[in-house]
Design a protein around this motif. Structure first.
Motif, PDB file in Angstrom:
ATOM      1  N   ASN A   8       0.730  -1.210   0.087  1.00 46.07           N
ATOM      2  CA  ASN A   8      -0.157  -0.014  -0.121  1.00 46.07           C
ATOM      3  C   ASN A   8       0.955   1.311  -0.011  1.00 46.07           C
ATOM      4  O   ASN A   8       0.912   2.167   0.991  1.00 46.07           O
ATOM      5  CB  ASN A   8      -1.019  -0.068   1.200  1.00 46.07           C
ATOM      6  CG  ASN A   8      -2.194   1.107   1.392  1.00 46.07           C
ATOM      7  OD1 ASN A   8      -2.319   1.576   0.163  1.00 46.07           O
ATOM      8  ND2 ASN A   8      -2.454   1.507   2.306  1.00 46.07           N
ATOM      9  N   ASP A  10       2.238   4.956  -1.254  1.00 48.84           N
ATOM     10  CA  ASP A  10       1.615   6.073  -1.919  1.00 48.84           C
ATOM     11  C   ASP A  10       2.400   6.815  -2.977  1.00 48.84           C
ATOM     12  O   ASP A  10       3.103   7.660  -2.760  1.00 48.84           O
ATOM     13  CB  ASP A  10       1.286   7.231  -0.808  1.00 48.84           C
ATOM     14  CG  ASP A  10       0.475   8.194  -1.314  1.00 48.84           C
ATOM     15  OD1 ASP A  10      -0.002   8.115  -2.391  1.00 48.84           O
ATOM     16  OD2 ASP A  10       0.353   9.248  -0.516  1.00 48.84           O
ATOM     17  N   SER A  13       1.914  10.437  -4.269  1.00 44.19           N
ATOM     18  CA  SER A  13       2.139  11.382  -3.845  1.00 44.19           C
ATOM     19  C   SER A  13       3.610  12.386  -4.025  1.00 44.19           C
ATOM     20  O   SER A  13       3.722  13.248  -3.544  1.00 44.19           O
ATOM     21  CB  SER A  13       2.336  11.005  -2.001  1.00 44.19           C
ATOM     22  OG  SER A  13       3.345  10.208  -1.958  1.00 44.19           O
ATOM     23  N   GLY A 222     -13.658   6.215  -2.204  1.00 43.52           N
ATOM     24  CA  GLY A 222     -12.346   6.641  -2.276  1.00 43.52           C
ATOM     25  C   GLY A 222     -12.005   7.580  -3.556  1.00 43.52           C
ATOM     26  O   GLY A 222     -12.976   7.968  -4.410  1.00 43.52           O
ATOM     27  N   THR A 223     -10.989   8.557  -3.180  1.00 41.62           N
ATOM     28  CA  THR A 223     -10.790   9.570  -4.102  1.00 41.62           C
ATOM     29  C   THR A 223     -10.146   9.120  -5.561  1.00 41.62           C
ATOM     30  O   THR A 223      -9.511   7.814  -5.507  1.00 41.62           O
ATOM     31  CB  THR A 223      -9.929  10.599  -3.571  1.00 41.62           C
ATOM     32  OG1 THR A 223      -8.426  10.001  -3.215  1.00 41.62           O
ATOM     33  CG2 THR A 223     -10.472  11.128  -2.318  1.00 41.62           C
ATOM     34  N   GLU A 226      -6.701   7.919  -4.399  1.00 38.89           N
ATOM     35  CA  GLU A 226      -6.445   6.723  -3.847  1.00 38.89           C
ATOM     36  C   GLU A 226      -6.731   5.505  -4.646  1.00 38.89           C
ATOM     37  O   GLU A 226      -6.245   4.211  -4.528  1.00 38.89           O
ATOM     38  CB  GLU A 226      -7.698   6.719  -2.771  1.00 38.89           C
ATOM     39  CG  GLU A 226      -7.272   7.650  -1.544  1.00 38.89           C
ATOM     40  CD  GLU A 226      -8.567   7.679  -0.494  1.00 38.89           C
ATOM     41  OE1 GLU A 226      -8.345   8.299   0.610  1.00 38.89           O
ATOM     42  OE2 GLU A 226      -9.558   7.311  -0.806  1.00 38.89           O
ATOM     43  N   ASN A 229      -3.433   4.814  -6.855  1.00 39.51           N
ATOM     44  CA  ASN A 229      -2.422   4.190  -5.952  1.00 39.51           C
ATOM     45  C   ASN A 229      -2.749   2.805  -5.874  1.00 39.51           C
ATOM     46  O   ASN A 229      -2.037   1.935  -5.865  1.00 39.51           O
ATOM     47  CB  ASN A 229      -2.499   5.151  -4.621  1.00 39.51           C
ATOM     48  CG  ASN A 229      -1.300   6.023  -4.723  1.00 39.51           C
ATOM     49  OD1 ASN A 229      -0.163   5.851  -5.348  1.00 39.51           O
ATOM     50  ND2 ASN A 229      -1.641   7.031  -4.102  1.00 39.51           N
ATOM     51  N   GLN A 230      -4.177   2.576  -5.593  1.00 42.45           N
ATOM     52  CA  GLN A 230      -4.612   1.153  -5.392  1.00 42.45           C
ATOM     53  C   GLN A 230      -4.179   0.237  -6.862  1.00 42.45           C
ATOM     54  O   GLN A 230      -3.810  -0.930  -6.573  1.00 42.45           O
ATOM     55  CB  GLN A 230      -5.957   0.915  -4.936  1.00 42.45           C
ATOM     56  CG  GLN A 230      -6.398  -0.497  -4.792  1.00 42.45           C
ATOM     57  CD  GLN A 230      -8.128  -0.584  -4.438  1.00 42.45           C
ATOM     58  OE1 GLN A 230      -8.468   0.521  -4.066  1.00 42.45           O
ATOM     59  NE2 GLN A 230      -8.795  -1.487  -4.690  1.00 42.45           N
TER      60      GLN A 230
END
Length: 310
Positions: A8, A10, A13, A222-223, A226, A229-230
């Motif tokens: 998980n 990021d 970012s 979820g944005t 998000e 990234n997932q």
């Protein structure tokens, strides 16, 4: 059954830093291409390629001096494998055929090092053929980029299409920039590698975008960041296995494939690393910056009926 925990991390970012880093890479590459240009091989420039072997290690400065005394001032001289092997690249010389030219070159080298030089290979490429190859290769790259833009726009959404094209151009420019900056021979083999890099990069991007589209439709909370990234984390194992396998193969080619495959394998090494990086930080980041949203990828009623799902 053992459950495998997905990472998980990021990734996105760091997208702003990655974009700055990529901007510097592309800027340096374009500057080098504009100032230094590509060190085009005989496939593009035309001329004669001569490989000679010495019985003992030789100094390239002495080889250049011998050629200059023999009337060949504009010759590119480089080591070819070992210090006993020398590769000469000679631009077109009037109406002289390759057999006569090679004998004149051999004579000039033997004047400086009697009975030390052996002629091994002579290749000739006409300048007109080289010009046509240069034009056709440029068109091949242009048409491939246009095809990518159309294909991804039809399959996904225009924001993803722009992201895929930007990532693809990023990889191609960086690869050619390295060859320009270090003045490594750019021949047809390297061009084939650049086109291969374009296809590899696109394939990696399509796999990620497929997972992004699937997660946009499956994950209701979820944005955008998000979900992006997932998706990157879910495809990371596939990316590591694929990129790692290709990387090991092309490194083996670079180390053991011989001089003729060195430029080809080097371009693929750069392309694999750049392609994996650009899929995560360029293609995805570009789509986010262009404002992709869940609504852009949700099924329309007609698509749902076509699939036979409510």
């Amino acid at each position: 059954m053992i459950a495998i925990k997905l990472p998980n991390l990021d990734f996105l970012s760091q997208r702003h830093r990655a974009l700055v880093f990529s901007g510097v890479l592309i800027g340096v590459s374009l500057l080098s291409l504009a100032v230094l240009g590509l060190n085009r091989g005989l496939d593009f420039t035309g001329g004669t390629l001569i490989e000679v072997g010495y019985k003992a290690p030789t100094d390239l400065a002495e080889v250049r001096a011998a050629l200059s005394e023999g009337g060949f001032g504009n010759v590119m001289v480089q080591q070819f494998g070992t210090t006993r092997d020398v590769l000469l690249r000679i631009p077109p010389v009037g109406e002289v055929n390759d057999a006569e030219l090679s004998q004149r070159v051999l004579h000039a080298l033997n004047q400086a090092a009697p009975d030390q030089v052996e002629l091994r290979r002579v290749e000739f490429v006409g300048p007109q053929v080289g010009k046509e190859l240069a034009e056709q290769s440029g068109l091949a790259v242009l048409f491939s980029v246009i095809g990518i833009l159309i294909y991804v726009a039809m399959r996904f959404e225009w924001r993803f299409s722009v992201g895929a094209v930007v990532a693809t151009l990023h990889d191609a420019i960086v690869t050619m920039g390295v060859f320009s900056l270090f003045q490594i021979d750019f021949d047809l083999n390297v061009l084939a590698a650049v086109l291969t890099v374009i296809g590899y990069s696109l394939n990696d991007t399509i796999v990620l975008f497929d997972r992004v589209r699937e997660n946009f439709r499956k994950v209701r909370k979820g944005t955008v960041l998000e979900i992006m990234n997932q998706s990157v984390n879910e495809t990371m194992s596939r990316t590591i296995i694929t990129a790692g396998t290709v990387f090991l193969v092309v490194v083996a080619l670079y180390l053991f494939g011989g001089e003729s495959l060195r430029g080809f394998s080097l371009a693929l090494i750069i392309g694999v690393v750049s392609g994996t990086y650009s899929t995560i930080y360029i293609a995805s980041a570009a789509a986010v910056m262009l404002g992709v949203s869940r609504a852009d990828l949700l099924r329309t009623p007609k698509e749902a009926e076509a699939d036979g799902r409510p």
